[in-house]
Structure formats: structure tokens, C-alpha cells
Write a protein that holds these residues in place. Sequence first.
Motif, PDB file in Angstrom:
ATOM      1  N   ALA A  52      -5.690 -11.775  20.234  1.00 41.82           N
ATOM      2  CA  ALA A  52      -5.754 -10.767  19.171  1.00 41.82           C
ATOM      3  C   ALA A  52      -5.928  -9.370  19.749  1.00 41.82           C
ATOM      4  N   CYS A  53      -5.309  -8.401  19.107  1.00 41.65           N
ATOM      5  CA  CYS A  53      -5.468  -7.001  19.470  1.00 41.65           C
ATOM      6  C   CYS A  53      -6.317  -6.348  18.382  1.00 41.65           C
ATOM      7  N   PHE A  54      -7.577  -6.058  18.700  1.00 40.95           N
ATOM      8  CA  PHE A  54      -8.503  -5.529  17.711  1.00 40.95           C
ATOM      9  C   PHE A  54      -8.361  -4.012  17.596  1.00 40.95           C
ATOM     10  N   SER A  55      -8.614  -3.505  16.404  1.00 43.08           N
ATOM     11  CA  SER A  55      -8.400  -2.088  16.127  1.00 43.08           C
ATOM     12  C   SER A  55      -9.614  -1.215  16.418  1.00 43.08           C
ATOM     13  N   SER A  56     -10.760  -1.835  16.694  1.00 45.04           N
ATOM     14  CA  SER A  56     -11.965  -1.067  16.998  1.00 45.04           C
ATOM     15  C   SER A  56     -12.901  -1.898  17.860  1.00 45.04           C
ATOM     16  N   LEU A  57     -13.823  -1.220  18.516  1.00 48.91           N
ATOM     17  CA  LEU A  57     -14.813  -1.905  19.352  1.00 48.91           C
ATOM     18  C   LEU A  57     -15.728  -2.772  18.498  1.00 48.91           C
ATOM     19  N   SER A  58     -16.101  -2.278  17.341  1.00 44.37           N
ATOM     20  CA  SER A  58     -16.993  -3.050  16.467  1.00 44.37           C
ATOM     21  C   SER A  58     -16.313  -4.310  15.949  1.00 44.37           C
ATOM     22  N   GLU A  59     -15.016  -4.220  15.667  1.00 47.89           N
ATOM     23  CA  GLU A  59     -14.281  -5.400  15.219  1.00 47.89           C
ATOM     24  C   GLU A  59     -14.203  -6.440  16.329  1.00 47.89           C
ATOM     25  N   LEU A  60     -13.969  -5.980  17.552  1.00 44.98           N
ATOM     26  CA  LEU A  60     -13.963  -6.892  18.701  1.00 44.98           C
ATOM     27  C   LEU A  60     -15.310  -7.588  18.817  1.00 44.98           C
ATOM     28  N   ALA A  61     -16.394  -6.816  18.716  1.00 47.84           N
ATOM     29  CA  ALA A  61     -17.735  -7.374  18.877  1.00 47.84           C
ATOM     30  C   ALA A  61     -18.042  -8.431  17.821  1.00 47.84           C
ATOM     31  N   ARG A  62     -17.552  -8.248  16.617  1.00 51.74           N
ATOM     32  CA  ARG A  62     -17.818  -9.207  15.534  1.00 51.74           C
ATOM     33  C   ARG A  62     -17.238 -10.583  15.821  1.00 51.74           C
ATOM     34  N   HIS A  63     -16.223 -10.636  16.665  1.00 52.39           N
ATOM     35  CA  HIS A  63     -15.564 -11.911  16.950  1.00 52.39           C
ATOM     36  C   HIS A  63     -15.944 -12.486  18.314  1.00 52.39           C
ATOM     37  N   CYS A  64     -16.890 -11.845  19.005  1.00 50.22           N
ATOM     38  CA  CYS A  64     -17.207 -12.258  20.383  1.00 50.22           C
ATOM     39  C   CYS A  64     -18.696 -12.494  20.592  1.00 50.22           C
ATOM     40  N   ASP A  65     -18.981 -13.361  21.565  1.00 48.68           N
ATOM     41  CA  ASP A  65     -20.352 -13.536  22.052  1.00 48.68           C
ATOM     42  C   ASP A  65     -20.609 -12.622  23.245  1.00 48.68           C
ATOM     43  N   ALA A  66     -19.562 -12.341  24.005  1.00 47.92           N
ATOM     44  CA  ALA A  66     -19.682 -11.506  25.207  1.00 47.92           C
ATOM     45  C   ALA A  66     -18.405 -10.709  25.389  1.00 47.92           C
ATOM     46  N   VAL A  67     -18.560  -9.491  25.933  1.00 44.52           N
ATOM     47  CA  VAL A  67     -17.417  -8.610  26.155  1.00 44.52           C
ATOM     48  C   VAL A  67     -17.464  -8.080  27.576  1.00 44.52           C
ATOM     49  N   LEU A  68     -16.302  -8.090  28.240  1.00 44.78           N
ATOM     50  CA  LEU A  68     -16.164  -7.494  29.563  1.00 44.78           C
ATOM     51  C   LEU A  68     -15.573  -6.103  29.404  1.00 44.78           C
ATOM     52  N   VAL A  69     -16.249  -5.091  29.938  1.00 45.96           N
ATOM     53  CA  VAL A  69     -15.865  -3.699  29.740  1.00 45.96           C
ATOM     54  C   VAL A  69     -15.156  -3.164  30.975  1.00 45.96           C
ATOM     55  N   HIS A  70     -13.917  -2.697  30.779  1.00 46.99           N
ATOM     56  CA  HIS A  70     -13.107  -2.141  31.867  1.00 46.99           C
ATOM     57  C   HIS A  70     -12.560  -0.765  31.485  1.00 46.99           C
ATOM     58  N   SER A  71     -13.326  -0.039  30.709  1.00 44.51           N
ATOM     59  CA  SER A  71     -12.939   1.321  30.343  1.00 44.51           C
ATOM     60  C   SER A  71     -13.365   2.278  31.451  1.00 44.51           C
ATOM     61  N   SER A  72     -13.086   3.558  31.283  1.00 48.03           N
ATOM     62  CA  SER A  72     -13.426   4.550  32.299  1.00 48.03           C
ATOM     63  C   SER A  72     -14.939   4.656  32.461  1.00 48.03           C
ATOM     64  N   THR A  73     -15.378   5.047  33.659  1.00 46.51           N
ATOM     65  CA  THR A  73     -16.807   5.205  33.911  1.00 46.51           C
ATOM     66  C   THR A  73     -17.437   6.173  32.918  1.00 46.51           C
ATOM     67  N   ALA A  74     -16.716   7.241  32.585  1.00 46.37           N
ATOM     68  CA  ALA A  74     -17.240   8.237  31.658  1.00 46.37           C
ATOM     69  C   ALA A  74     -17.563   7.645  30.291  1.00 46.37           C
ATOM     70  N   SER A  75     -16.906   6.544  29.935  1.00 41.43           N
ATOM     71  CA  SER A  75     -17.114   5.932  28.620  1.00 41.43           C
ATOM     72  C   SER A  75     -18.151   4.813  28.640  1.00 41.43           C
ATOM     73  N   HIS A  76     -18.618   4.405  29.801  1.00 41.38           N
ATOM     74  CA  HIS A  76     -19.489   3.239  29.895  1.00 41.38           C
ATOM     75  C   HIS A  76     -20.747   3.358  29.040  1.00 41.38           C
ATOM     76  N   PHE A  77     -21.403   4.509  29.090  1.00 46.94           N
ATOM     77  CA  PHE A  77     -22.664   4.659  28.373  1.00 46.94           C
ATOM     78  C   PHE A  77     -22.467   4.419  26.879  1.00 46.94           C
ATOM     79  N   GLN A  78     -21.414   5.002  26.326  1.00 46.83           N
ATOM     80  CA  GLN A  78     -21.158   4.839  24.887  1.00 46.83           C
ATOM     81  C   GLN A  78     -20.691   3.427  24.555  1.00 46.83           C
ATOM     82  N   VAL A  79     -19.742   2.904  25.336  1.00 51.91           N
ATOM     83  CA  VAL A  79     -19.153   1.594  25.031  1.00 51.91           C
ATOM     84  C   VAL A  79     -20.168   0.473  25.223  1.00 51.91           C
ATOM     85  N   VAL A  80     -20.835   0.449  26.371  1.00 51.37           N
ATOM     86  CA  VAL A  80     -21.810  -0.612  26.649  1.00 51.37           C
ATOM     87  C   VAL A  80     -22.972  -0.524  25.663  1.00 51.37           C
TER      88      VAL A  80
END
Length: 306
Positions: A52-80
Motif C-alpha cells: 500500500a502507498c499511504f497518503s500520510s505518516l499518520s495513516e501509515l502509523a495506523r496500519h503498522c506496529d513498527a515503522v522504519l524511517v529512511h527520510s532525510s536527517t533533517a526530518s528525523h526529529f519530526q518524523v520519529v
Amino acid sequence: MSQLRIGVAGLGGIAQKAYLPILSRTENWALVGAFSPNQKKAKVICDSYRIACFSSLSELARHCDAVLVHSSTASHFQVVGELLKLGVHVYVDKPLAETLEQSEQLVELAHRQRKTLMVGFNRRFAPLYQQLKQGLDQASSLRMDKHRTHSVGPNDVRFTMLDDYLHVVDTALWLAGQDAKLMSEQLRVNQEKQMLYAEHHFRCGDTIVTTSMHRQAGSQRESVQAVTSGAVFQVDDMRRWRRESAQGIIELPTPGWQTTLEQRGFDGAIRHFIEAVSNQTPAETSGEQAIYAQRIVEQLLQSHSE
């Protein structure tokens, strides 16, 4: 826990080359989907893996127990931070965040949320590095070199130290197995404040540890050499292992069945994270271990600027 539902946030080069090929295997987890702000690119990649291709981070989180983050370092604080608040376990590429203060806040947040937060220092899970660590009997000296061909810039020295040199520091100090005290340093930059060469010497208990990186060495060589009482060990590019002693030289060939992703520790790191989440056990590079090397690199940068 039933079969773990895994998601991916960020679909750049490292996700495509290292993580999706492993996560897409059908084992004791299920890769349910991914999210990237670039939805057009994300859909093509997700379709190729039939996820599935989710349209938002929150939507992804609703369907997952764990998420692997591979976004830019600058985004880590917000995304994680958002993922932890949404109640999922997180694995993130190093460094944990752009600054040590942000990293410390994320570690504390994971503790409060009672969620696993693991930083992806894949070299700790490279089979030959693990074998070397198990076989070391109080090394007198340990040296790790990780060089580049033509990799000066375009980012500044701080970015390079946290993005690449951090691997060298973390791996070398993990192999030494002791708290580190900086003894001497050399950090050369050009007029644009881009890193040219770094070499640092630490004392870890009775072991002298040297870390080194040249950004224009004409070689992508990575090597670790450890000198102990009675033997000298050498590991090259995580593929060749050698032990030299008075009894002779022992060399271990690379197993023909072993993939590059296994050799470089990506497979082991992912499995360790999934096992930690599934079994509710501590991840090796969580908490203080997740930011120890970052704290050391920050000290090196501060020492250089003084």
C-alpha cells in the motif's frame, strides 16, 4: 504478538537498495506499505513491491506496529517524534537526529511511550565484525579506516561527520567495548568548510583506538585491524577476515550463499529490531547506545572549532 506489521517512511536510495529487498520477504513479519511526501514516486515503488502507498505518516502509523524511517536527517526529529507519539516502534537511519539535544529528546520520548527506538548502525550486525568482536581478547590497538574516492562536499564538515564518520566512530568504539577518552585529533577542511581528512585517537581501557577517513583517497576501502597479544586480526570491506599469529595465517573466504546486504549487516540489523519488538526485549542501539557515538562526534566537532 501476532505477525508484526511493518511500514516504511521515506523511499530514497537506502530504502530501495538495502531495506525494501529484505522487508519484502515473506517471513515472520508483514510489509504492509510505505509513505513518502513524493506521492508520485512512492506509488511507483509501492506498486513494484505490491504494498500500500499511504497518503500520510499518520495513516501509515495506523496500519503498522513498527515503522522504519529512511527520510532525510533533517526530518528525523519530526518524523520519529510523530511516529512514537502515534504509538509505533521505530527504527531510524543514523544519526538519530540533527542535534544531540533532539536525539536525547527522542530517546526520552521513546522511554515515556514504552516503544522501541533503534538507530540503524548496520555495521554492528555485519557477521565478520561480530566475529572479530567475539574473538578479541583485550586488543592493544584497534584501527578502523573508511575512505572515499571523490567525496569532498557538497555538504559541510558537520554533515559529513554525522552522516558518514559517525559509522567509523560507532563501530570502532563498539569493537573496543569501553568508554572512550579522546587523546589526539586531526580534522582537515577546505575553504568551504568541507571535510578532507579526519583521524582521531582514543583510549578505551587499555586499548588505543584510531579512526580515520579520507574523502578523496581514490579508494572506497574499509578496514579494521586489531593487534592483540599473540595475533593480528584484519577485516577488509566486511568480506575478508584474516588472523595472523606464530602458528600461521588463517583466512576465511566469503560464504558463497551470503548476500551483500547480509555481509554489511543490514539483514541482521532489521532482524534484531523485529525480534526486539516482537519479544519486547531491548534493542542493542537504543537509548544511550543510540547516541553515544553522536555525543563523541559532537565533542570532536566542538574541539575542532575551538
